[in-house]
Design a protein around this motif. Sequence first.
Motif, PDB file in Angstrom:
ATOM      1  N   ALA A   7       3.344   8.223  -5.854  1.00 35.07           N
ATOM      2  CA  ALA A   7       4.040   8.105  -4.324  1.00 35.07           C
ATOM      3  C   ALA A   7       4.508   9.322  -3.862  1.00 35.07           C
ATOM      4  O   ALA A   7       4.795   9.645  -2.577  1.00 35.07           O
ATOM      5  N   THR A   8       4.341  10.697  -4.425  1.00 32.56           N
ATOM      6  CA  THR A   8       4.425  11.872  -3.944  1.00 32.56           C
ATOM      7  C   THR A   8       3.533  12.228  -2.982  1.00 32.56           C
ATOM      8  O   THR A   8       2.337  11.956  -3.042  1.00 32.56           O
ATOM      9  N   SER A   9       4.052  13.200  -1.962  1.00 33.23           N
ATOM     10  CA  SER A   9       2.903  13.441  -0.929  1.00 33.23           C
ATOM     11  C   SER A   9       2.068  14.432  -1.739  1.00 33.23           C
ATOM     12  O   SER A   9       2.776  15.323  -2.259  1.00 33.23           O
ATOM     13  N   PRO A  10       0.856  14.591  -1.187  1.00 34.69           N
ATOM     14  CA  PRO A  10       0.162  15.624  -1.755  1.00 34.69           C
ATOM     15  C   PRO A  10       0.044  16.838  -0.983  1.00 34.69           C
ATOM     16  O   PRO A  10      -0.652  17.944  -1.324  1.00 34.69           O
ATOM     17  N   CYS A  11       0.902  17.086  -0.065  1.00 35.74           N
ATOM     18  CA  CYS A  11       1.178  18.364   0.811  1.00 35.74           C
ATOM     19  C   CYS A  11       1.494  19.331  -0.136  1.00 35.74           C
ATOM     20  O   CYS A  11       2.198  19.464  -1.028  1.00 35.74           O
ATOM     21  N   VAL A  12       0.635  20.420  -0.035  1.00 35.74           N
ATOM     22  CA  VAL A  12       0.913  21.598  -0.719  1.00 35.74           C
ATOM     23  C   VAL A  12       1.566  22.982   0.155  1.00 35.74           C
ATOM     24  O   VAL A  12       1.534  23.951  -0.388  1.00 35.74           O
ATOM     25  N   GLY A  13       2.002  22.439   1.456  1.00 29.74           N
ATOM     26  CA  GLY A  13       2.563  23.430   2.389  1.00 29.74           C
ATOM     27  C   GLY A  13       1.720  24.477   3.022  1.00 29.74           C
ATOM     28  O   GLY A  13       1.971  25.414   3.546  1.00 29.74           O
ATOM     29  N   VAL A  14       0.490  24.171   2.876  1.00 28.45           N
ATOM     30  CA  VAL A  14      -0.831  24.961   3.772  1.00 28.45           C
ATOM     31  C   VAL A  14      -1.080  23.959   4.841  1.00 28.45           C
ATOM     32  O   VAL A  14      -2.088  23.016   4.566  1.00 28.45           O
ATOM     33  N   CYS A  15      -0.551  23.862   5.906  1.00 31.03           N
ATOM     34  CA  CYS A  15      -0.645  22.810   7.000  1.00 31.03           C
ATOM     35  C   CYS A  15      -1.454  23.541   8.066  1.00 31.03           C
ATOM     36  O   CYS A  15      -0.727  23.802   9.238  1.00 31.03           O
ATOM     37  N   ARG A  25      -6.183  21.816   5.585  1.00 32.58           N
ATOM     38  CA  ARG A  25      -6.893  22.736   4.720  1.00 32.58           C
ATOM     39  C   ARG A  25      -6.085  22.854   3.227  1.00 32.58           C
ATOM     40  O   ARG A  25      -6.849  23.342   2.203  1.00 32.58           O
ATOM     41  N   GLY A  26      -5.146  22.349   3.562  1.00 31.15           N
ATOM     42  CA  GLY A  26      -3.982  22.509   2.257  1.00 31.15           C
ATOM     43  C   GLY A  26      -4.390  21.291   1.521  1.00 31.15           C
ATOM     44  O   GLY A  26      -4.805  21.106   0.126  1.00 31.15           O
ATOM     45  N   CYS A  27      -4.078  20.088   1.915  1.00 25.40           N
ATOM     46  CA  CYS A  27      -4.169  18.836   1.108  1.00 25.40           C
ATOM     47  C   CYS A  27      -5.557  17.897   1.375  1.00 25.40           C
ATOM     48  O   CYS A  27      -5.502  16.980   0.864  1.00 25.40           O
ATOM     49  N   LEU A  28      -6.096  18.335   2.233  1.00 28.78           N
ATOM     50  CA  LEU A  28      -7.356  17.639   2.590  1.00 28.78           C
ATOM     51  C   LEU A  28      -7.207  16.181   3.191  1.00 28.78           C
ATOM     52  O   LEU A  28      -8.019  15.319   3.292  1.00 28.78           O
ATOM     53  N   ARG A  29      -5.833  16.022   3.844  1.00 27.30           N
ATOM     54  CA  ARG A  29      -5.634  14.568   4.548  1.00 27.30           C
ATOM     55  C   ARG A  29      -6.190  14.779   5.884  1.00 27.30           C
ATOM     56  O   ARG A  29      -5.993  15.939   6.234  1.00 27.30           O
ATOM     57  N   THR A  30      -6.404  13.681   6.403  1.00 25.44           N
ATOM     58  CA  THR A  30      -6.592  13.647   7.931  1.00 25.44           C
ATOM     59  C   THR A  30      -5.435  13.619   8.615  1.00 25.44           C
ATOM     60  O   THR A  30      -4.393  13.380   7.917  1.00 25.44           O
ATOM     61  N   LEU A  31      -5.490  13.963   9.746  1.00 14.12           N
ATOM     62  CA  LEU A  31      -4.355  13.982  10.664  1.00 14.12           C
ATOM     63  C   LEU A  31      -3.535  12.750  10.645  1.00 14.12           C
ATOM     64  O   LEU A  31      -2.260  12.461  10.527  1.00 14.12           O
ATOM     65  N   GLN A  32      -4.238  11.609  10.921  1.00 13.92           N
ATOM     66  CA  GLN A  32      -3.966  10.233  10.700  1.00 13.92           C
ATOM     67  C   GLN A  32      -3.455   9.888   9.336  1.00 13.92           C
ATOM     68  O   GLN A  32      -2.103   9.308   9.446  1.00 13.92           O
ATOM     69  N   GLU A  33      -3.862  10.293   8.368  1.00  8.87           N
ATOM     70  CA  GLU A  33      -3.318  10.005   6.971  1.00  8.87           C
ATOM     71  C   GLU A  33      -1.743  10.856   6.762  1.00  8.87           C
ATOM     72  O   GLU A  33      -0.815  10.175   6.152  1.00  8.87           O
ATOM     73  N   ILE A  34      -1.799  12.151   7.260  1.00 11.53           N
ATOM     74  CA  ILE A  34      -0.454  12.784   7.373  1.00 11.53           C
ATOM     75  C   ILE A  34       0.585  12.001   8.045  1.00 11.53           C
ATOM     76  O   ILE A  34       1.596  11.944   7.548  1.00 11.53           O
TER      77      ILE A  34
END
Length: 69
Positions: A7-15, A25-34
């Motif tokens: 449930a935690t966000s995969p964000c690594v602070g490289v946005c 480039r940080g978490c590999l999510r798409t803008l829509q997923e974010i």
Amino acid sequence: MICDATATSPCVGVCELDQASGFCRGCLRTLQEIARWGGLSLGERRMVKSSLAERRCAVAAAPALVSGA
């Protein structure tokens, strides 16, 4: 209460969005997923995280997929 790590966000602070691939480039999510992350169900978050694992493998095999990664 047991914490479910999925449930935690995969964000690594490289946005930074890679324009060629459409992935962060940080978490590999798409803008829509974010953008949708906060409103996703636990199952939907698990599906996104599963996709990220596959993307990581693809980027490892072809680093140019996400330039600068």
